[in-house]
Scaffold this motif. Structure first.
Motif, short mmCIF file in Angstrom:
data_model
loop_
_atom_site.label_atom_id
_atom_site.label_comp_id
_atom_site.label_asym_id
_atom_site.label_seq_id
_atom_site.Cartn_x
_atom_site.Cartn_y
_atom_site.Cartn_z
N ALA A 151 0.82 -1.21 0.00
CA ALA A 151 0.00 0.00 0.00
C ALA A 151 0.86 1.27 0.00
O ALA A 151 1.84 1.36 0.73
N PRO A 203 -1.41 -1.12 -9.30
CA PRO A 203 -1.27 -1.67 -7.95
C PRO A 203 -1.68 -3.14 -7.88
O PRO A 203 -2.55 -3.59 -8.64
N THR A 228 -4.00 -3.80 -2.46
CA THR A 228 -3.37 -2.63 -1.83
C THR A 228 -4.15 -1.34 -2.05
O THR A 228 -3.75 -0.29 -1.54
N ILE A 229 -5.22 -1.39 -2.82
CA ILE A 229 -5.93 -0.14 -3.15
C ILE A 229 -7.43 -0.31 -2.93
O ILE A 229 -8.00 -1.36 -3.26
N SER A 230 -8.05 0.73 -2.36
CA SER A 230 -9.51 0.69 -2.11
C SER A 230 -10.24 1.33 -3.29
O SER A 230 -9.65 2.04 -4.12
N GLU A 284 -9.80 5.01 -3.24
CA GLU A 284 -8.50 5.46 -3.77
C GLU A 284 -8.46 5.35 -5.30
O GLU A 284 -7.88 6.21 -5.98
N ILE A 285 -9.08 4.32 -5.82
CA ILE A 285 -9.15 4.19 -7.29
C ILE A 285 -9.86 5.41 -7.87
O ILE A 285 -9.40 6.04 -8.83
N VAL A 288 -5.99 3.76 -13.35
CA VAL A 288 -5.70 2.69 -12.39
C VAL A 288 -5.98 1.34 -13.05
O VAL A 288 -7.08 1.11 -13.56
N PRO A 309 -5.43 -2.35 -11.78
CA PRO A 309 -4.95 -3.30 -10.77
C PRO A 309 -4.65 -4.68 -11.37
O PRO A 309 -5.24 -5.08 -12.37
#
Ligand code: G3P
Ligand code: MG
Length: 242
Positions: free
Chosen positions: A167, A185, A189-191, A194-195, A205, A207
């Protein structure tokens, strides 16, 4: 719409990083492919994930100590996916680019230069991208973020994106500091928040590796820029609902 990038080709159904996996990704409806590159002893850009050939082929040894001719004699479907009977080879990046001339797929080139920095790799890869005029269809990623800065210096047109697996705080600000236009990411590690924050700042983004249907649905629902998946066919079928 969320783009679908096929991880190492359609690696969930075909031997990873082979032409068979890339062709399967196209047939499955992917918007692009992700592949990994390393340099051979004779300076060829080979499409292979590990530093050695041991896991994915019937050979053994380091990629950078073998010539491309030696690499291409190996069976690239030796250990994984034994049900896949057709013999596959390790392709060169040039072979993949020749194939890309016949379609419209995007190509995410992951430079495998975080452990072995492969001096000159950025110049070699970008020279090939320029030779094939693929600047607008190629996206360069790496866990070696210094290498991404160098890529931008060599050719500012080609998009870059840092890969990371732990993260980070405001990774979109960090990406901008590298001259990158996206982040790649590890999914966990990413919510979602956050995206969305990254995309609000104009940072794409993408993932990895998004294989579960529930994760695909969640990311399609928020129109995440792209997903990197071993199962492009599964993703393509699900995306039709969004
Ligand atoms: O580019 C996404 C993903 O490929 C990064 O990890 O180890 O599968 O190359 P890895
Ligand atoms: Mg990769």
């Amino acid at each position: 719409m969320t783009f679908i990038l096929a991880h190492r080709g359609s690696a969930g159904t075909h031997p990873e990083n082979t032409m068979e996996a890339f062709i399967a990704a196209e047939k499955a409806g992917a918007d692009g492919i992700e592949l990994d590159v390393q340099l051979t002893a004779d300076g060829e850009i080979a499409v292979i994930h590990d530093l050695t050939v041991d896991r994915t082929t019937n050979g053994s040894g380091y990629v950078n100590e073998m010539t491309f001719s030696e690499l291409s004699k190996l069976k690239a479907n030796y250990h994984s996916l034994h049900f896949f009977k057709k013999s596959c080879r390790i392709p060169s990046l040039r072979e993949v680019f020749l194939w890309l001339e016949g379609n419209n797929l995007l190509c995410n080139i992951e430079l495998k230069n975080a452990v072995n920095p492969y001096k000159g790799m950025e110049e070699m890869v970008i020279a090939l991208v320029n030779e094939f005029s693929l600047e607008k269809r190629v996206l360069i990623s790496s866990f070696n973020h210094k290498s991404l800065v160098l890529c931008k210096e060599i050719d500012p047109v080609i998009e870059t994106a840092p890969l990371y697996n732990e993260a980070l705080y405001k990774p979109w600000d960090y990406a901008v500091s590298l001259g990158a236009s996206g982040i790649h990411p590890k999914l966990k590690t990413i919510s979602d928040q956050e995206i969305l924050a990254a995309m609000d700042c104009g940072v794409a983004v993408r993932p990895y590796t998004v294989n579960k249907e529930s994760d695909m649905k969640r990311l399609f629902a928020i129109s995440c820029s792209a997903i990197i998946t071993d199962f492009p066919g599964r993703a393509f079928r699900l995306r039709e609902q969004y």
